[in-house]
Design a protein around this motif. Structure first.
Motif, PDB file in Angstrom:
ATOM      1  N   ASP A  39       0.829  -1.289   0.057  1.00 24.61           N
ATOM      2  CA  ASP A  39       0.108  -0.021  -0.055  1.00 24.61           C
ATOM      3  C   ASP A  39       0.695   1.089   0.046  1.00 24.61           C
ATOM      4  O   ASP A  39       0.774   2.386  -0.726  1.00 24.61           O
ATOM      5  CB  ASP A  39      -0.807   0.107   1.068  1.00 24.61           C
ATOM      6  CG  ASP A  39      -2.181  -0.921   0.934  1.00 24.61           C
ATOM      7  OD1 ASP A  39      -2.238  -1.210   0.013  1.00 24.61           O
ATOM      8  OD2 ASP A  39      -2.927  -0.897   1.874  1.00 24.61           O
ATOM      9  N   GLU A  40       1.840   1.253   0.852  1.00 26.70           N
ATOM     10  CA  GLU A  40       2.780   2.383   0.993  1.00 26.70           C
ATOM     11  C   GLU A  40       3.405   2.683  -0.252  1.00 26.70           C
ATOM     12  O   GLU A  40       3.506   3.730  -1.080  1.00 26.70           O
ATOM     13  CB  GLU A  40       3.849   2.277   1.989  1.00 26.70           C
ATOM     14  CG  GLU A  40       3.597   2.685   3.568  1.00 26.70           C
ATOM     15  CD  GLU A  40       4.425   2.114   4.404  1.00 26.70           C
ATOM     16  OE1 GLU A  40       3.987   1.763   5.618  1.00 26.70           O
ATOM     17  OE2 GLU A  40       5.732   2.034   4.171  1.00 26.70           O
ATOM     18  N   LEU A  41       3.923   1.534  -0.983  1.00 27.62           N
ATOM     19  CA  LEU A  41       4.533   1.576  -2.363  1.00 27.62           C
ATOM     20  C   LEU A  41       3.746   2.173  -3.354  1.00 27.62           C
ATOM     21  O   LEU A  41       4.049   2.916  -4.259  1.00 27.62           O
ATOM     22  CB  LEU A  41       5.290   0.301  -2.708  1.00 27.62           C
ATOM     23  CG  LEU A  41       6.141  -0.023  -3.903  1.00 27.62           C
ATOM     24  CD1 LEU A  41       7.480   0.639  -3.780  1.00 27.62           C
ATOM     25  CD2 LEU A  41       6.507  -1.548  -4.234  1.00 27.62           C
ATOM     26  N   THR A  42       2.583   1.661  -3.351  1.00 25.45           N
ATOM     27  CA  THR A  42       1.475   2.122  -4.368  1.00 25.45           C
ATOM     28  C   THR A  42       1.243   3.430  -4.065  1.00 25.45           C
ATOM     29  O   THR A  42       1.141   4.278  -5.226  1.00 25.45           O
ATOM     30  CB  THR A  42       0.093   1.192  -4.276  1.00 25.45           C
ATOM     31  OG1 THR A  42       0.586  -0.259  -4.241  1.00 25.45           O
ATOM     32  CG2 THR A  42      -0.825   1.484  -5.263  1.00 25.45           C
ATOM     33  N   ASN A  43       1.070   3.703  -3.106  1.00 22.89           N
ATOM     34  CA  ASN A  43       0.459   5.344  -2.743  1.00 22.89           C
ATOM     35  C   ASN A  43       1.802   6.047  -3.168  1.00 22.89           C
ATOM     36  O   ASN A  43       1.335   7.235  -3.711  1.00 22.89           O
ATOM     37  CB  ASN A  43       0.500   5.240  -1.172  1.00 22.89           C
ATOM     38  CG  ASN A  43      -0.232   6.929  -0.776  1.00 22.89           C
ATOM     39  OD1 ASN A  43      -0.824   7.208  -1.461  1.00 22.89           O
ATOM     40  ND2 ASN A  43       0.004   7.215   0.374  1.00 22.89           N
ATOM     41  N   ILE A  44       3.015   5.995  -2.863  1.00 22.20           N
ATOM     42  CA  ILE A  44       3.949   6.744  -3.189  1.00 22.20           C
ATOM     43  C   ILE A  44       4.212   6.985  -4.951  1.00 22.20           C
ATOM     44  O   ILE A  44       4.210   8.045  -5.420  1.00 22.20           O
ATOM     45  CB  ILE A  44       5.415   6.335  -2.867  1.00 22.20           C
ATOM     46  CG1 ILE A  44       5.534   6.468  -1.284  1.00 22.20           C
ATOM     47  CG2 ILE A  44       6.708   7.003  -3.359  1.00 22.20           C
ATOM     48  CD1 ILE A  44       6.640   5.577  -0.779  1.00 22.20           C
ATOM     49  N   LEU A  45       4.361   5.587  -5.450  1.00 22.91           N
ATOM     50  CA  LEU A  45       4.466   5.583  -6.977  1.00 22.91           C
ATOM     51  C   LEU A  45       3.115   6.001  -7.743  1.00 22.91           C
ATOM     52  O   LEU A  45       3.344   6.244  -8.993  1.00 22.91           O
ATOM     53  CB  LEU A  45       4.987   4.215  -7.609  1.00 22.91           C
ATOM     54  CG  LEU A  45       6.183   3.948  -7.093  1.00 22.91           C
ATOM     55  CD1 LEU A  45       6.679   2.517  -7.335  1.00 22.91           C
ATOM     56  CD2 LEU A  45       7.328   4.961  -7.673  1.00 22.91           C
ATOM     57  N   SER A  46       1.957   6.048  -7.360  1.00 25.81           N
ATOM     58  CA  SER A  46       1.028   6.572  -8.049  1.00 25.81           C
ATOM     59  C   SER A  46       0.914   8.052  -7.990  1.00 25.81           C
ATOM     60  O   SER A  46       0.343   8.906  -8.751  1.00 25.81           O
ATOM     61  CB  SER A  46      -0.494   6.165  -7.520  1.00 25.81           C
ATOM     62  OG  SER A  46      -0.363   5.018  -6.638  1.00 25.81           O
ATOM     63  N   ASN A  47       1.416   8.843  -6.950  1.00 25.96           N
ATOM     64  CA  ASN A  47       1.631  10.159  -6.726  1.00 25.96           C
ATOM     65  C   ASN A  47       2.860  11.099  -7.369  1.00 25.96           C
ATOM     66  O   ASN A  47       2.743  12.088  -7.535  1.00 25.96           O
ATOM     67  CB  ASN A  47       1.268  10.515  -5.298  1.00 25.96           C
ATOM     68  CG  ASN A  47       0.128  10.319  -4.795  1.00 25.96           C
ATOM     69  OD1 ASN A  47      -0.925  10.633  -5.423  1.00 25.96           O
ATOM     70  ND2 ASN A  47       0.141   9.286  -3.702  1.00 25.96           N
ATOM     71  N   GLU A  48       3.855  10.156  -7.860  1.00 24.80           N
ATOM     72  CA  GLU A  48       5.013  10.858  -7.950  1.00 24.80           C
ATOM     73  C   GLU A  48       6.057   9.775  -8.415  1.00 24.80           C
ATOM     74  O   GLU A  48       5.989   8.550  -8.197  1.00 24.80           O
ATOM     75  CB  GLU A  48       5.711  11.657  -6.772  1.00 24.80           C
ATOM     76  CG  GLU A  48       6.152  10.394  -5.759  1.00 24.80           C
ATOM     77  CD  GLU A  48       6.612  11.380  -4.373  1.00 24.80           C
ATOM     78  OE1 GLU A  48       7.140  12.554  -4.482  1.00 24.80           O
ATOM     79  OE2 GLU A  48       6.356  10.759  -3.243  1.00 24.80           O
TER      80      GLU A  48
END
Lengths: 476, 476
Positions: free
Chosen positions: A409-418
């Protein structure tokens, strides 16, 4: 004239600056097959000069191998070449005659080089053999081309070495890493050194070391690679030698390369809204002199400028004096700033009177009056300081893109935003890598090779506790 | 081991020395597409370095233009390209897909360069434009190939300049001639400068200046050319500028080139039965040190050798010390003689004691003991003397091939018995040139441009009294 595009609009900034600063002109009839303009060409030559000194010190020899590769060579190593095959350009006709056998343009030179190595190497006395070639490479990519980043014709250096044992080849891998890191440091790049995961290892290699640098849009750019090839290729090409123990063995090999893509990394990482900022070691012009002329004082200024040019040239710098009279000094300032010249000297009548010159640094824009007496020392120390400052800024850029994630989730969250480079944990399983790739359009760069790191938790995808610390990013 | 072939057997000597001295290896899968080995590659790099210094001094810029030329470009200049067309290699497929339009590999770069020039040149302020490119050239000759003399892939330098008037272009022709002659002199070549007859002028050029050097078999080798192109190409490619007088005009152009063929000339002209003799300026190794070891005295000799190597290297020479212990000093002497190294230094225990070294010249084989104190000066003056001596011997070679003929019988008699360069008289009529070519397999090189000469009689073929003094020879 200022640039139309700020560096924050990276893609347009990049296209504009390549043309404006005379690096690359893409207005050619065939896409991806561009003109390397004088500044781009000279930057590449300066990189070559730096590398050739390193190569000479470490007993590499330069040679040149044919552009033409027979079809049967590419078929010999299908595993290795399967990735290249769709991009291979084939010569089928000469004049109006069809050739009996079509001929490939080299997408890489293993086959032709190792074919020759088999004829040159007979005994342990012929080893190590360390050859490099500087050449043009053809990969007719049908996807979108990007100058210097993805060209159909580009330049590279490919070194291919042969050794008597696996361990000696491993030592050679380390030597190549020292050479490359000295180059990347001279270019003031920030970069990380990775051991690529097995699924991203060069086909035919035992392991691959890769160097990744950040671009201003947060993607990473692979700026060089080194491969330990073990004796996989030497078996295919039958490169054998009689060892000291009287036994015939296959040689152990390494290969390593950098390409004109490296220029894209350097220009992109250091540039700003005013244009390029070139590291002194590769700048085609390291110092530009702009005379500031006033009526009736032209002669004394021009005489002083001439003297200054001679002096600075004798100190070993690449210098240019801009004497064009159709442009104002202000116009010239922007022009040379745009081209990234590290130091600008301005000389007007008052400077002549004071036996001094105004010195302006491109990297931070700071100005100082320097007496001519101190100039040689000042230039030398400022050039060094510019390199240090560029490197520091580049490292800061890299740091700014660094994130870490312990859950998917953290990984997804970061890479979807930037676009970011995310430190995380991975079980070394292809399935998990594929899941990251398919869901997040990002790849696993591998484990760091320049520093020793331990995992900070279980695999970010499958939660398997046995995991390595790896980095995930979107790459060019 | 000595060479198998004496230089008098030129063709075999040439093939043997190229491989033995690590200049070219032709054991590649495609004929005429060879490996430039380390010594051949470095000789070419040294020629490039010399030329780049001249180019820089005279405000030329290096750039790189695409290998790929679209078919329509070659069709634009059919007169110019008709000679190349049978040798053009065509890329028709990429991977397993057929291209919509086939693409040529450059047999020369006029079309792509002038296509770009038309986009770069707008006003007289953009002139003169003086660009050069170092690149690989493809001419898929189906006749017999000869390494360096007739390759399907070779390297060259091609400079292409643009000017505001015919006269300014003519001045540029002269500048190129000065540059080339400084190179040929540095290479200790003997050569003649000719204005080629109209029928042998480069297609599209107003006039062609060519440089011819003798080979040891009495044939001549064209080692470079310069062309005044007038505005013939600029009209075809629409390269225009707004002149100071407010009028739009086509630019006037020149082009000039040298290629790896020049290496063939240098190696052939200076070599002997022992192998190559390299002019100091291009020798990959200029000085070789051979330690002469005796039991229990190894260490003092090796220490002295190390010191000597450091000193000589700091004086700016390319130096190599041969420390291999599997070969005798005598074997090493022949090996480095074969590779043409200008100066050999031998150091044994007695030399160490005397603080001296034995110095052997490759050009005349003379030996002298030189005290280490005098060594820097001695080497410098001997290097210069070697160049002078090589040039003198080369001029003698040229002189030996010179004949003169005032009648067709005399001309026939000479050229049926030997390869020679024959001074004679010609009416400037193509019919008479054709008769010479068909009957004697020899061509008219043209009138001398380096000296002023008058005819010594009527045309050797048709007896027309209005004739020019020209030279006739069989050429490579």
């Amino acid at each position: 004239m200022p640039l139309d595009n700020p560096r924050s609009d990276f893609s347009n900034w990049y296209s504009e600056i390549l043309l404006r600063a005379k690096i690359v002109d893409i207005r050619t009839p065939i896409k991806g097959s561009n003109v390397l303009m004088p500044n781009g060409y000279e930057i590449w030559e300066n990189i070559k000069n730096f590398m050739n000194i390193q190569f000479k010190k470490t007993n590499h020899k330069n040679a040149y191998f044919p552009l033409f590769i027979p079809e049967e060579f590419l078929e010999m190593e299908t595993e290795h070449f399967s990735g290249f095959i769709p991009e291979v350009a084939w010569v089928t006709h000469v004049g109006d005659k069809k050739l009996n056998k079509k001929v490939a343009l080299r997408p890489t030179s293993e086959t032709i080089m190792y074919h020759m190595y088999a004829q040159w190497i007979h005994s342990h006395a012929d080893l190590p053999l360390k050859y490099n070639q500087w050449c043009n490479i053809i990969r007719w990519d049908t996807k979108e081309t990007r100058p210097l980043l993805r060209d159909r014709e580009f330049f590279w250096s490919e070194a291919h070495t042969c050794h008597a044992s696996f361990d000696e080849a491993a030592v050679q891998v380390k030597e190549s890493m020292m050479i490359y890191q000295s180059l990347f440091d001279a270019l003031c790049l920030s970069y990380m050194v990775f051991k690529r995961p097995k699924h991203d290892t060069f086909p035919g290699a035992e392991y691959t070391i890769a160097y990744d640098s950040p671009l201003p849009n947060g993607k990473t750019l692979q700026i060089g690679t080194t491969h330990h090839l073990s004796n996989n290729f030497s078996k295919a090409f039958d490169v054998k030698f009689l060892d000291k123990d009287g036994e015939t063995k296959h040689v152990y090999q390494t290969s390593y390369g950098i390409s004109t893509r490296l220029i894209a990394g350097v220009l992109s990482l250091h540039g700003d809204d005013q244009g390029l900022i070139l590291p002194p070691i590769i700048a085609p012009v390291q110092i530009v002199i702009i005379p500031i002329l006033f009526k009736n004082k032209e002669e004394e200024v021009l005489n002083a400028v001439k003297q200054l040019e001679n002096d600075i040239s004798s100190w070993g710098y690449r210098i240019h004096t801009d004497l064009r009279d159709q442009y104002t000094p202000g116009w010239k300032f922007s022009e040379w700033e745009m081209q990234g010249v590290p130091i600008r000297l301005e000389i007007g009548p008052r400077d002549v009177q004071n036996a001094s010159t105004m010195l302006v640094r491109r990297d931070d824009g700071s100005k100082q009056s320097v007496s001519l007496q101190d100039l040689e020392n000042e230039i030398s120390s400022i050039m060094e300081d510019i390199s240090i400052n560029l490197k520091k800024r580049a490292d800061k850029t890299l740091e700014n893109y660094m994130r870490s994630a312990n859950t998917f989730d953290e990984l997804t969250n970061i890479l979807s935003n930037e676009n970011a480079i995310v430190a995380t944990n991975w079980c070394n399983n292809l399935d998990c890598a594929t899941k990251i790739k398919e869901n997040l359009s990002a790849g696993i760069l591998g484990e760091r090779n320049d520093i020793t790191e331990k995992s900070t938790g279980p695999c970010v995808v499958c939660n398997e506790p046995k995991a390595s610390k790896v980095y995930v990013a979107s790459s060019y």
